[in-house]
Design an enzyme around this catalytic site. Structure first.
Site, PDB file in Angstrom:
ATOM      1  N   TYR A  27      14.395  49.550  22.153  1.00  0.00           N
ATOM      2  CA  TYR A  27      15.464  50.451  22.350  1.00  0.00           C
ATOM      3  C   TYR A  27      16.730  50.170  21.605  1.00  0.00           C
ATOM      4  O   TYR A  27      17.617  50.533  21.680  1.00  0.00           O
ATOM      5  CB  TYR A  27      15.853  50.580  23.677  1.00  0.00           C
ATOM      6  CG  TYR A  27      15.007  51.546  24.519  1.00  0.00           C
ATOM      7  CD1 TYR A  27      15.405  52.740  25.463  1.00  0.00           C
ATOM      8  CD2 TYR A  27      13.483  51.759  24.352  1.00  0.00           C
ATOM      9  CE1 TYR A  27      14.958  53.726  25.841  1.00  0.00           C
ATOM     10  CE2 TYR A  27      13.053  52.624  25.274  1.00  0.00           C
ATOM     11  CZ  TYR A  27      13.270  53.671  25.941  1.00  0.00           C
ATOM     12  OH  TYR A  27      12.706  54.492  26.316  1.00  0.00           O
ATOM     13  N   ASP A  65      10.605  52.451  31.109  1.00  0.00           N
ATOM     14  CA  ASP A  65      11.197  53.947  31.220  1.00  0.00           C
ATOM     15  C   ASP A  65      10.015  54.608  31.479  1.00  0.00           C
ATOM     16  O   ASP A  65      10.112  55.690  32.219  1.00  0.00           O
ATOM     17  CB  ASP A  65      11.613  54.049  29.810  1.00  0.00           C
ATOM     18  CG  ASP A  65      12.488  55.268  29.685  1.00  0.00           C
ATOM     19  OD1 ASP A  65      12.819  56.093  30.708  1.00  0.00           O
ATOM     20  OD2 ASP A  65      13.089  55.498  28.478  1.00  0.00           O
TER      21      ASP A  65
END
Length: 401
Positions: free
Chosen positions: A147, A284
């Protein structure tokens, strides 16, 4: 509570909590409006004028008008840094191009390194074919991993150099992205997970990783987390076991699972798990899967936590096809608001609003997404719009507060 929210005040003056808020995009404005109304009502009924919320709007057009490649306005970041809590609606991220994720940028620039997504079975029930009873807390580190967004196009000089450095015969048309994980960030994150687990009297913490394949990054994450368990602050209260043989009654059990195995066990026996701690990407995925088990993302809030501040939001996206239609489900945003009140030290109002929401759902009152799912499952349901749902919850507050 920080000094900017809890200043000395004249006798008789209410305690005010300043809450910056960003409506977000898509359904964001309507679910934010309903949530603010319910939070104000819960605070009013629980504290009878002794405490008040003071809302500070962050102009959404500052984001909507940004050019691709731009960063979020410094003025917005400074406002968020000046306050301990904030509430945010969903923001869209383009797929395959366009600007980078504003959500990721907010976490990185505000040092909100720890994301908590609770997944608890509610009266709404699971939207799956079978009912599950879970109370999971899924934590993910939110400043590192893939990310970070460090990527290079296949035809770039940087990608060419990395392909040459890798020395594993990568195709000449390979784009390259970096997976960055550090001991500092991993251990800071895991300390936060352990402190929360101890405070909440949880029974089990599971470190989730893929260290059998990515030995220096995901494997490093596991090693670094285990090192934290040896620190004096945690050594007496936590016990690592490879067998998953349960708590001994005097300490909280800590174990580890490979990410792929964890997904399988999350689907087949989720009630055996309590707290999951994972790097950014797999965390996530796990949080979304756990949310589905507990009733769907429309019922899942999210807290982005740092050392000095926290940002609360619904876990779902913008749902632009529902914007302005009075069909959006505000439940996740309402629950995010409850988490904000808990974090601020106002648990009475948070509890009253949660009970009012749960009572509404238990009575079979829901927005179209929930009501139609209940009907398909053969459950009685009353379908209402966003506005009527908010008013129904507000009415329940009369009984709960």
């Amino acid at each position: 509570m920080g000094p900017e929210e809890r200043e000395k005040r004249p006798a008789g003056e209410p305690e005010r909590l300043v809450v910056p808020y960003l409506e977000g995009e898509g359904v964001g404005p309507e679910i934010m409006a309903g949530t603010r109304r319910l939070l104000d009502e819960a605070v009013r009924r629980c504290y009878r004028g002794r405490r008040l919320l003071q809302w500070l709007e962050l102009p959404g057009e500052q984001i909507r008008t940004l050019a691709a490649g731009s960063s979020l306005p410094q003025e917005m970041i400074d406002t968020l840094r000046a306050h301990r809590v904030a509430l945010k609606g969903p923001l869209a991220t383009p797929v395959g191009g366009g600007h980078r994720s504003w959500n990721v940028e907010l976490r990185q620039r505000l040092e909100l390194y720890c994301c908590l997504r609770p997944a608890r079975s509610r009266a709404a029930g699971s939207l799956l074919c079978r009912q599950v009873d879970i109370d999971l807390a899924v934590f993910r580190e939110t400043t590192e991993d893939v990310y970070c967004g460090i990527e290079f196009a296949a035809d770039s000089e940087a990608a060419r150099q990395i392909r040459a450095l890798a020395g594993v015969g990568l195709s000449a048309d390979s784009a390259v992205g970096l997976k960055v994980m550090s001991r500092t960030a991993s251990q800071r994150f895991f300390r936060r997970v352990l402190r929360w687990s101890r405070q909440q009297r949880r029974r089990r913490v599971t470190i989730v990783h893929k260290g059998n394949i990515m030995k220096q990054t995901e494997g490093g994450f596991l090693r670094w987390c285990r090192q934290v368990l040896e620190e004096p602050e945690f050594a007496a209260d936590f016990r690592f076991t490879e067998r998953g043989d349960g708590s001994d009654g005097s300490s909280i059990m800590v174990d580890q699972r490979l990410a792929d195995a964890m997904f399988q066990q999350l689907l087949t026996r989720p009630d055996e798990y309590d707290v999951l701690a994972a790097p950014n990407l797999n965390g996530d995925y796990l949080a979304e899967a756990a949310g589905a088990l507990a009733g769907g993302l429309a019922l899942q809030p999210s807290a982005n936590l740092g050392d000095e501040r926290a940002l609360f939001e619904p876990a779902h996206g913008t749902a632009p096809h529902l914007a302005g239609s009075d069909r959006a489900n505000p439940a996740a945003m309402i629950l995010a608001g409850c988490m904000l009140l808990d974090f601020a030290g106002w648990p009475e109002a948070a509890g009253a609003l949660r009970r009012a929401l749960d009572t509404t759902l238990a009575a079979g009152t829901g927005t179209p997404d929930l009501a139609r799912a209940w009907q398909r499952a053969g459950r009685p349901a009353r379908e209402v719009g966003t506005g009527e749902f908010v008013e129904t919850v507000a009415g329940r507050l009369l009984e709960e507060a």
